[in-house]
Write a protein that holds these residues in place. Sequence first.
Motif, PDB file in Angstrom:
ATOM      1  N   GLU A  85       0.837  -1.212   0.000  1.00 19.98           N
ATOM      2  CA  GLU A  85       0.000   0.000   0.000  1.00 19.98           C
ATOM      3  C   GLU A  85       0.870   1.260   0.000  1.00 19.98           C
ATOM      4  O   GLU A  85       0.550   2.239  -0.669  1.00 19.98           O
ATOM      5  N   ARG A  86       1.967   1.210   0.732  1.00 23.67           N
ATOM      6  CA  ARG A  86       2.870   2.374   0.760  1.00 23.67           C
ATOM      7  C   ARG A  86       3.454   2.643  -0.625  1.00 23.67           C
ATOM      8  O   ARG A  86       3.725   3.777  -0.999  1.00 23.67           O
ATOM      9  N   MET A  87       3.610   1.579  -1.417  1.00 26.50           N
ATOM     10  CA  MET A  87       4.141   1.747  -2.779  1.00 26.50           C
ATOM     11  C   MET A  87       3.056   2.232  -3.739  1.00 26.50           C
ATOM     12  O   MET A  87       3.325   2.507  -4.898  1.00 26.50           O
ATOM     13  N   GLY A  88       1.788   2.231  -3.280  1.00 27.16           N
ATOM     14  CA  GLY A  88       0.705   2.748  -4.131  1.00 27.16           C
ATOM     15  C   GLY A  88      -0.269   1.688  -4.632  1.00 27.16           C
ATOM     16  O   GLY A  88      -1.141   1.986  -5.442  1.00 27.16           O
ATOM     17  N   THR A  89      -0.148   0.464  -4.171  1.00 29.00           N
ATOM     18  CA  THR A  89      -1.068  -0.596  -4.612  1.00 29.00           C
ATOM     19  C   THR A  89      -2.468  -0.358  -4.055  1.00 29.00           C
ATOM     20  O   THR A  89      -2.618  -0.027  -2.885  1.00 29.00           O
ATOM     21  N   THR A  90      -3.466  -0.566  -4.896  1.00 30.74           N
ATOM     22  CA  THR A  90      -4.856  -0.578  -4.428  1.00 30.74           C
ATOM     23  C   THR A  90      -5.196  -2.021  -4.065  1.00 30.74           C
ATOM     24  O   THR A  90      -4.882  -2.937  -4.835  1.00 30.74           O
ATOM     25  N   ILE A  91      -5.796  -2.207  -2.893  1.00 24.17           N
ATOM     26  CA  ILE A  91      -6.145  -3.573  -2.475  1.00 24.17           C
ATOM     27  C   ILE A  91      -7.641  -3.641  -2.194  1.00 24.17           C
ATOM     28  O   ILE A  91      -8.182  -2.813  -1.463  1.00 24.17           O
ATOM     29  N   ILE A  92      -8.282  -4.613  -2.816  1.00 17.36           N
ATOM     30  CA  ILE A  92      -9.719  -4.798  -2.607  1.00 17.36           C
ATOM     31  C   ILE A  92      -9.937  -6.196  -2.037  1.00 17.36           C
ATOM     32  O   ILE A  92      -9.499  -7.189  -2.619  1.00 17.36           O
ATOM     33  N   ASP A  93     -10.605  -6.269  -0.888  1.00 17.40           N
ATOM     34  CA  ASP A  93     -10.878  -7.566  -0.253  1.00 17.40           C
ATOM     35  C   ASP A  93     -12.173  -8.139  -0.807  1.00 17.40           C
ATOM     36  O   ASP A  93     -13.214  -8.129  -0.154  1.00 17.40           O
ATOM     37  N   ASP A  94     -12.112  -8.582  -2.023  1.00 17.16           N
ATOM     38  CA  ASP A  94     -13.286  -9.121  -2.709  1.00 17.16           C
ATOM     39  C   ASP A  94     -12.838 -10.413  -3.394  1.00 17.16           C
ATOM     40  O   ASP A  94     -11.631 -10.680  -3.511  1.00 17.16           O
ATOM     41  N   GLU A  95     -13.793 -11.194  -3.849  1.00 15.98           N
ATOM     42  CA  GLU A  95     -13.452 -12.478  -4.469  1.00 15.98           C
ATOM     43  C   GLU A  95     -13.698 -12.442  -5.972  1.00 15.98           C
ATOM     44  O   GLU A  95     -14.749 -11.962  -6.414  1.00 15.98           O
ATOM     45  N   VAL A  96     -12.761 -12.960  -6.728  1.00 13.63           N
ATOM     46  CA  VAL A  96     -12.940 -13.050  -8.183  1.00 13.63           C
ATOM     47  C   VAL A  96     -13.860 -14.232  -8.478  1.00 13.63           C
ATOM     48  O   VAL A  96     -13.647 -15.332  -7.970  1.00 13.63           O
ATOM     49  N   VAL A  97     -14.893 -13.979  -9.287  1.00 14.44           N
ATOM     50  CA  VAL A  97     -15.827 -15.063  -9.613  1.00 14.44           C
ATOM     51  C   VAL A  97     -15.705 -15.521 -11.074  1.00 14.44           C
ATOM     52  O   VAL A  97     -16.151 -16.601 -11.423  1.00 14.44           O
ATOM     53  N   ASN A  98     -15.086 -14.672 -11.923  1.00 15.20           N
ATOM     54  CA  ASN A  98     -14.903 -15.082 -13.324  1.00 15.20           C
ATOM     55  C   ASN A  98     -13.791 -14.249 -13.956  1.00 15.20           C
ATOM     56  O   ASN A  98     -13.540 -13.119 -13.528  1.00 15.20           O
ATOM     57  N   VAL A  99     -13.134 -14.828 -14.947  1.00 12.00           N
ATOM     58  CA  VAL A  99     -12.111 -14.080 -15.689  1.00 12.00           C
ATOM     59  C   VAL A  99     -12.333 -14.323 -17.174  1.00 12.00           C
ATOM     60  O   VAL A  99     -12.875 -15.356 -17.569  1.00 12.00           O
ATOM     61  N   ASP A 100     -11.924 -13.347 -17.982  1.00 16.32           N
ATOM     62  CA  ASP A 100     -11.958 -13.535 -19.428  1.00 16.32           C
ATOM     63  C   ASP A 100     -10.606 -13.110 -19.981  1.00 16.32           C
ATOM     64  O   ASP A 100     -10.280 -11.929 -20.055  1.00 16.32           O
ATOM     65  N   PHE A 101      -9.795 -14.130 -20.303  1.00 14.01           N
ATOM     66  CA  PHE A 101      -8.445 -13.876 -20.810  1.00 14.01           C
ATOM     67  C   PHE A 101      -8.399 -14.007 -22.345  1.00 14.01           C
ATOM     68  O   PHE A 101      -7.336 -14.041 -22.938  1.00 14.01           O
ATOM     69  N   ARG A 102      -9.609 -14.108 -22.987  1.00 12.18           N
ATOM     70  CA  ARG A 102      -9.605 -14.345 -24.434  1.00 12.18           C
ATOM     71  C   ARG A 102      -9.309 -13.083 -25.223  1.00 12.18           C
ATOM     72  O   ARG A 102      -8.801 -13.140 -26.321  1.00 12.18           O
TER      73      ARG A 102
END
Length: 320
Positions: A85-102
Motif C-alpha cells: 500500500e505504501r508503494m501505491g497498490t490498491t487492495i480490494i478484499d473481494d473475491e474473483v468469480v470469473n475471468v476472461d483472458f480471451r
Amino acid sequence: MQAEIRSDDKKPETRKKFDVIIIGAGPAGYTAAIYTSRAKRETLIISGILPGGQLMLTTEVENFPGFASGIMGPELMTTMRQQAERMGTTIIDDEVVNVDFRHKPFKILTYSEEYEADSVIIATGATPRKIGAKGEQEFSARGVSYCATCDGPFFKNQEIVVAGGGDSAMEEAIFLTKFANKIHVIHRKDKLRASKIMQDRAFENQKIQFHWNTIIEEIKGNQKVNQITVKNTTTNKVDTLEVGGIFVAIGHEPNTKLFQGQIDLDTNGYIALKNHTQTNVEGVFAAGDVHDHRYRQAITAAAFGCMAAIDVDKYLSEHK
Ligand code: NAP
C-alpha cells in the motif's frame, strides 16, 4: 461479499482499469504488487476471502530471511500488505468469480465489480487437501481442523490425531504437543515423507505416537469429535481412538478452478508456465504455490512474485 478497502484513505475504489491486476494476496501477490507499484504500474490486488493466504494460519516463521528472532505469519503478511500500500497498490478484499483472458484488455469479475487489466498475475495459492473419511465434513470445525495454529489451543490436555506423513504433519504434531497430552500421527505408509530434521524432532517428542500403514476410516462424535476409527492396512485390524479432534495435514490443492479452460494447467491442476512466469496466454503470469508444487515456501512464493512483476513490467513496456 466483502467491502472494498483502501487502507490509505478508506475511499471506495473508483478506478476500474489497471496496468496489472494481481489475483491473490499471499507472499507472491504482495511481493509482485510491491515491485509493479514501485515500477509505477497502476496495480490492483483482489485479495480473495483470506487476505494473507496460508501464512495467516501459521504461528512463527523462522526461516523468512530478515527476521533474526522469527516473525508470526499474520504479522509478516500484514507488514507485506502495508508495504504494498505504501508503494501505491490498491487492495480490494473481494473475491474473483470469473475471468476472461480471451481478449485484451483482460476482464476480471468480482462479486461486486468488473475490472480490466493490460496484464494479470495469478497468485491464488493452494488449499489444504481433505482426507475423505466418513464424518470429516460433518465434524469440520467441530473437532476436524486443517490449521493447528488456529485451533490448537482448543485441545488443551486432550488426545488428538494428526493425519499425514509430510513436513506439515510433523510441524503440526510438534506444535500441538504444546497443548495436547498425546498426539497420534496416522500415516498410510511405513515411512515418513517429511524432511530428516522434522522426522527427528517428531521422533524425539515423547507425546507423539506413530501409527504406520494406517488409514482413517471414520470420524465420530456427538456435538464434537470424540472417536476416530483407524485401520491398519497390513493387518486389517481396526482400532478406535478416543480423541477430541483431528488435524488433517496431507498436502494442498492448487486454487485454479477459476482458470480452467482459460489457461493451461498441468495434470495435477497447477498452472503450467510457458516462459519464465508467463502462462500460455501472453500477458497473464503466475506466481507462488498456484504453479509451484516443489518448493512451496513463503520465501519462494515471494521470489516468484518478484519475478512475475519484473516479467509484467517488461511485457507492458513492450506492448503498451
Ligand atoms: P506433502 O509433502 O505433499 O505430504 C503430504 C502427506 O500426506 C504425505 O505423507 C502423503 O502420504 C499424505 N497424504 C496425501 N494424501 C493423502 C490421503 N488422501 N490420505 C492419507 N494421507 C495422504 O505435503 P506437506 O506436508 O503439506 O508439505 C508440502 C511442502 O511444504 C513440502 O515441500 C514440504 O517440505 C514443505 N513444508 C516445509 C515445512 C518446513 O520445512 N518447516 C513445513 C511444512 C511444509 P504419502 O507419503 O503416502 O504420499
